[in-house]
Scaffold this active site. Structure first.
Site, PDB file in Angstrom:
ATOM      1  N   ARG A   1      12.039  -5.286   4.523  1.00 17.13           N
ATOM      2  CA  ARG A   1      11.717  -3.855   4.421  1.00 17.13           C
ATOM      3  C   ARG A   1      12.671  -3.002   5.247  1.00 17.13           C
ATOM      4  NH1 ARG A   1       5.789  -1.947   5.393  1.00 17.13           N
ATOM      5  NH2 ARG A   1       6.006  -3.192   7.289  1.00 17.13           N
TER       6      ARG A   1
ATOM      7  N   ARG B   1      11.559  -1.528  10.939  1.00 13.18           N
ATOM      8  CA  ARG B   1      10.526  -1.078  11.883  1.00 13.18           C
ATOM      9  C   ARG B   1      10.397  -2.041  13.062  1.00 13.18           C
ATOM     10  NH1 ARG B   1       5.335   0.238   8.213  1.00 13.18           N
ATOM     11  NH2 ARG B   1       4.325  -0.944   9.862  1.00 13.18           N
TER      12      ARG B   1
ATOM     13  N   LYS C   1       0.837  -1.209   0.000  1.00 13.97           N
ATOM     14  CA  LYS C   1       0.000   0.000   0.000  1.00 13.97           C
ATOM     15  C   LYS C   1       0.875   1.262   0.000  1.00 13.97           C
ATOM     16  CE  LYS C   1      -1.975  -1.081   3.950  1.00 13.97           C
ATOM     17  NZ  LYS C   1      -1.250  -2.328   4.284  1.00 13.97           N
TER      18      LYS C   1
HETATM   19  P1  AP5 Z   1       4.872  -1.577   1.851  1.00 19.62           P
HETATM   20  O1  AP5 Z   1       4.497  -0.735   0.675  1.00 19.62           O
HETATM   21  O2  AP5 Z   1       5.636  -0.934   2.953  1.00 19.62           O
HETATM   22  O3  AP5 Z   1       3.574  -2.342   2.409  1.00 19.62           O
HETATM   23  P2  AP5 Z   1       2.325  -1.790   3.213  1.00 19.62           P
HETATM   24  O4  AP5 Z   1       1.127  -2.459   2.654  1.00 19.62           O
HETATM   25  O5  AP5 Z   1       2.321  -0.272   3.237  1.00 19.62           O
HETATM   26  O6  AP5 Z   1       2.658  -2.406   4.634  1.00 19.62           O
HETATM   27  P3  AP5 Z   1       2.639  -1.847   6.114  1.00 19.62           P
HETATM   28  O7  AP5 Z   1       3.278  -2.922   6.959  1.00 19.62           O
HETATM   29  O8  AP5 Z   1       3.237  -0.471   6.213  1.00 19.62           O
HETATM   30  O9  AP5 Z   1       1.149  -1.766   6.390  1.00 19.62           O
HETATM   31  P4  AP5 Z   1       0.464  -1.775   7.725  1.00 19.62           P
HETATM   32  O10 AP5 Z   1      -0.908  -1.503   7.255  1.00 19.62           O
HETATM   33  O11 AP5 Z   1       0.613  -2.937   8.595  1.00 19.62           O
HETATM   34  O12 AP5 Z   1       1.259  -0.640   8.556  1.00 19.62           O
HETATM   35  P5  AP5 Z   1       0.873   0.840   8.991  1.00 19.62           P
HETATM   36  O13 AP5 Z   1       2.090   1.641   8.970  1.00 19.62           O
HETATM   37  O14 AP5 Z   1      -0.345   1.326   8.283  1.00 19.62           O
HETATM   38  O15 AP5 Z   1       5.677  -2.845   1.291  1.00 19.62           O
HETATM   39  C1  AP5 Z   1       6.264  -3.778   2.167  1.00 19.62           C
HETATM   40  C2  AP5 Z   1       7.652  -4.185   1.661  1.00 19.62           C
HETATM   41  O16 AP5 Z   1       7.504  -4.897   0.430  1.00 19.62           O
HETATM   42  C3  AP5 Z   1       8.560  -2.982   1.325  1.00 19.62           C
HETATM   43  O17 AP5 Z   1       9.885  -3.317   1.660  1.00 19.62           O
HETATM   44  C4  AP5 Z   1       8.443  -2.803  -0.209  1.00 19.62           C
HETATM   45  O18 AP5 Z   1       9.635  -2.311  -0.778  1.00 19.62           O
HETATM   46  C5  AP5 Z   1       8.168  -4.253  -0.656  1.00 19.62           C
HETATM   47  N1  AP5 Z   1       7.244  -4.345  -1.791  1.00 19.62           N
HETATM   48  C6  AP5 Z   1       6.117  -3.629  -2.000  1.00 19.62           C
HETATM   49  N2  AP5 Z   1       5.516  -4.027  -3.153  1.00 19.62           N
HETATM   50  C7  AP5 Z   1       6.270  -5.045  -3.650  1.00 19.62           C
HETATM   51  C8  AP5 Z   1       6.165  -5.873  -4.812  1.00 19.62           C
HETATM   52  N3  AP5 Z   1       5.155  -5.753  -5.704  1.00 19.62           N
HETATM   53  N4  AP5 Z   1       7.131  -6.804  -5.011  1.00 19.62           N
HETATM   54  C9  AP5 Z   1       8.172  -6.954  -4.127  1.00 19.62           C
HETATM   55  N5  AP5 Z   1       8.323  -6.197  -3.021  1.00 19.62           N
HETATM   56  C10 AP5 Z   1       7.373  -5.253  -2.782  1.00 19.62           C
HETATM   57  O19 AP5 Z   1       0.395   0.582  10.523  1.00 19.62           O
HETATM   58  C11 AP5 Z   1       1.320   0.286  11.556  1.00 19.62           C
HETATM   59  C12 AP5 Z   1       0.585   0.265  12.894  1.00 19.62           C
HETATM   60  O20 AP5 Z   1       0.024   1.574  13.179  1.00 19.62           O
HETATM   61  C13 AP5 Z   1      -0.620  -0.675  12.978  1.00 19.62           C
HETATM   62  O21 AP5 Z   1      -0.216  -2.002  13.316  1.00 19.62           O
HETATM   63  C14 AP5 Z   1      -1.458  -0.004  14.086  1.00 19.62           C
HETATM   64  O22 AP5 Z   1      -0.932  -0.266  15.353  1.00 19.62           O
HETATM   65  C15 AP5 Z   1      -1.254   1.471  13.796  1.00 19.62           C
HETATM   66  N6  AP5 Z   1      -2.291   2.017  12.878  1.00 19.62           N
HETATM   67  C16 AP5 Z   1      -2.066   2.559  11.648  1.00 19.62           C
HETATM   68  N7  AP5 Z   1      -3.228   2.947  11.103  1.00 19.62           N
HETATM   69  C17 AP5 Z   1      -4.202   2.643  11.999  1.00 19.62           C
HETATM   70  C18 AP5 Z   1      -5.613   2.787  11.985  1.00 19.62           C
HETATM   71  N8  AP5 Z   1      -6.284   3.319  10.931  1.00 19.62           N
HETATM   72  N9  AP5 Z   1      -6.310   2.341  13.060  1.00 19.62           N
HETATM   73  C19 AP5 Z   1      -5.679   1.813  14.134  1.00 19.62           C
HETATM   74  N10 AP5 Z   1      -4.340   1.634  14.209  1.00 19.62           N
HETATM   75  C20 AP5 Z   1      -3.597   2.052  13.142  1.00 19.62           C
END
Ligand code: AP5
Length: 223
Positions: free
Chosen positions: A127, A159, A13
């Site tokens: 990552r 992270r 994402k």
């Molecule tokens: P990346 O693009 O970083 O993936 P992502 O889907 O953004 O993954 P996240 O782990 O950041 O999502 P998340 O939803 O768990 O975390 P968030 O920060 O929102 O890609 C991942 C890796 O793969 C990278 O190294 C990239 O280079 C590689 N890659 C990407 N595409 C690829 C491809 N096609 N082929 C090969 N490699 C690829 O949330 C973190 C925490 O914050 C949550 O756990 C929660 O505690 C809190 N939080 C955030 N938002 C909320 C909310 N709305 N409500 C409550 N708590 C929240």
């Protein structure tokens, strides 16, 4: 235009979201990035969010909804918005549906990214992220110089919530609390665009472009 990026941790994402806003000139509201910034700055929100994030749990809805409201309020009426990681629960989606009409907006589309768990684990283990939210991968998308962001020169970090046990918890939380949003948006008059995320980044990017053009008449690269 308001578009939501939905999908499990590590599905891509943030990667696709950053590319899209660069090209479209939209604003990306990534709640995970905002929470990590609040933690670094030591704000009240950052302190409250810390224990939930470290455990792989969701931060309480009221804190998240207030954060999003604050960021939406400052935007011009014509600014496109890409939500990344929000909404994450049905109550968050209901709150969003209540706040958008006040700003003469609605949710136009949801880009739903899907990939098998083993792919997600491998991606997350490789990552490396910059403090500014740029994302690399030691296997699939390494920076030019190891450990350093190509754009800002900042040091890249693994992270804290990317350790395997926490990732397992985050995936379970996704299934329990976030996956129900798929039926929520399928039942709404919102376009749900399914993207197969288990493909090279450029192919995923092309699929996103095609869906946005076909379903929402948004042309990426037209800026
Ligand atoms: P990346 O693009 O970083 O993936 P992502 O889907 O953004 O993954 P996240 O782990 O950041 O999502 P998340 O939803 O768990 O975390 P968030 O920060 O929102 O890609 C991942 C890796 O793969 C990278 O190294 C990239 O280079 C590689 N890659 C990407 N595409 C690829 C491809 N096609 N082929 C090969 N490699 C690829 O949330 C973190 C925490 O914050 C949550 O756990 C929660 O505690 C809190 N939080 C955030 N938002 C909320 C909310 N709305 N409500 C409550 N708590 C929240």
């Amino acid at each position: 235009m308001v578009v939501i990026l939905l999908g499990p941790p590590g599905v891509g994402k943030g990667t696709q979201g950053a590319r899209l806003v660069d090209e479209l000139g939209w604003v990306r509201i990534a709640t995970g990035d905002l929470l990590r910034a609040a933690r670094r700055e030591g704000t009240d929100l950052g302190r409250k969010a810390q224990e939930y994030m470290d455990a792989g749990d969701l931060v309480p809805d009221d804190l998240i909804v207030a954060l999003v409201k604050e960021h939406l309020a400052g935007l011009g009426a014509d600014t496109g918005v890409l939500f990344d990681g929000f909404p994450r629960t049905v109550p968050q989606a209901v709150s969003l549906d209540a706040m958008l009409p006040e700003l003469s907006r609605k949710v136009d589309g949801v880009l739903l990214f899907e990939a098998p768990a083993d792919v997600l684990f491998k991606r997350i283990s490789g990552r490396r992220s910059s403090p500014e939210g740029r994302v690399y991968n030691v296997y699939f998308d390494p920076p030019r110089q190891e450990g350093i962001c190509d754009v800002t020169g900042s040091s890249l970090v693994h992270r804290a919530d990317d350790e395997p046990e926490t990732v397992e918890r985050r995936l379970a939380v996704y299934e329990e609390q976030t996956a129900p949003l798929i039926s929520y948006y399928d039942a709404a008059p919102t376009r749900v665009m399914r993207i197969e995320g288990d493909r090279p980044m450029a192919e995923v990017e092309e699929a996103v472009r095609q869906e946005l053009a076909r379903e929402l008449d948004v042309t990426v690269g037209s800026r």
